[in-house]
Write a protein that holds these residues in place. Sequence first.
Motif, short mmCIF file in Angstrom:
data_model
loop_
_atom_site.label_atom_id
_atom_site.label_comp_id
_atom_site.label_asym_id
_atom_site.label_seq_id
_atom_site.Cartn_x
_atom_site.Cartn_y
_atom_site.Cartn_z
N GLU A 212 -2.13 -9.31 0.65
CA GLU A 212 -2.22 -9.49 -0.81
C GLU A 212 -1.17 -10.48 -1.30
O GLU A 212 -1.46 -11.32 -2.16
CB GLU A 212 -2.07 -8.14 -1.52
CG GLU A 212 -3.28 -7.22 -1.33
CD GLU A 212 -3.08 -5.87 -1.98
OE1 GLU A 212 -2.00 -5.64 -2.57
OE2 GLU A 212 -4.01 -5.04 -1.91
N ARG B 60 -9.10 -12.65 7.93
CA ARG B 60 -9.27 -12.07 6.60
C ARG B 60 -8.81 -13.03 5.50
O ARG B 60 -9.30 -12.96 4.37
CB ARG B 60 -8.50 -10.75 6.52
CG ARG B 60 -9.11 -9.64 7.38
CD ARG B 60 -8.29 -8.37 7.35
NE ARG B 60 -8.24 -7.76 6.02
CZ ARG B 60 -7.57 -6.66 5.74
NH1 ARG B 60 -6.89 -6.04 6.70
NH2 ARG B 60 -7.57 -6.16 4.51
N ASP C 214 -1.03 0.30 8.03
CA ASP C 214 -2.13 -0.26 7.25
C ASP C 214 -1.63 -0.74 5.89
O ASP C 214 -2.06 -1.78 5.38
CB ASP C 214 -3.24 0.78 7.06
CG ASP C 214 -3.98 1.08 8.35
OD1 ASP C 214 -3.85 0.30 9.32
OD2 ASP C 214 -4.69 2.10 8.40
N GLN D 272 -1.85 -4.60 4.41
CA GLN D 272 -2.49 -4.90 3.13
C GLN D 272 -1.52 -5.56 2.17
O GLN D 272 -1.88 -6.51 1.47
CB GLN D 272 -3.05 -3.62 2.52
CG GLN D 272 -3.92 -3.85 1.29
CD GLN D 272 -5.16 -4.67 1.58
OE1 GLN D 272 -5.69 -4.65 2.70
NE2 GLN D 272 -5.63 -5.42 0.58
#
Length: 220
Positions: free
Chosen positions: A201, A85, A193, A197
């Motif tokens: 970030e 990702r 989750d 994230q």
Amino acid sequence: MDANQQTRTNPYGMDEACRNCPALCETRTQVVHGYGDVGADFLFVGERPTARADAVGVPFLRDAGEADGDGDRPGGTTLRRMLERLGLCDATSPADRPAVENVYLTNCTRCRDPDRRPTDEEIANCEPYLNAEIRMINPEILVPVGDRALEEIGTEYTTTPADDLSLPDVHATTVRGRGFELVPMVEPHEQTDAQTQAWLEHFVDLMAADYRQTKGRRER
């Protein structure tokens, strides 16, 4: 990667027949040294090889649903998926030979007992391997993955009191180190989750910033 790098697997040719920890010699499949780009800015450090890593020889590999065998819950995300990702791993590369770029993966200990975590003595026995990798790669960012790696890296490479370095409190934050910055991470398969994230970030923001230090790094 550096032009002279021939392999991502144990690129420094460290001892693959190490017998410094007799008990682990009886339980390991193989010695799992570091893997990845020797010119990496980002060096990820875990506690010990996963079961899949022990079988294949590449740190942090994890089968779907794999638990560590010592109480950790199975499932969850994987470090590889997080690196994909971030654009730091080719998603089309083989499952057991991830094509990571600008990333080096390693552990505090190089051998696995399936039923227990490494002892302090075993961590100490492997410390020269880890220190040599950090010294030779000279990364900009160290990513301690999990509590034990954070304890070891934090003690060695920061002046932050140990009591102030704990997960999940410092997950997805930047900790100033001695010559490095640390970006600690809860074990990927244990993350919620929201934690995944938040870390992604934070790391994206870091990658977009001028994170490189002035410490005589070679040009990439």
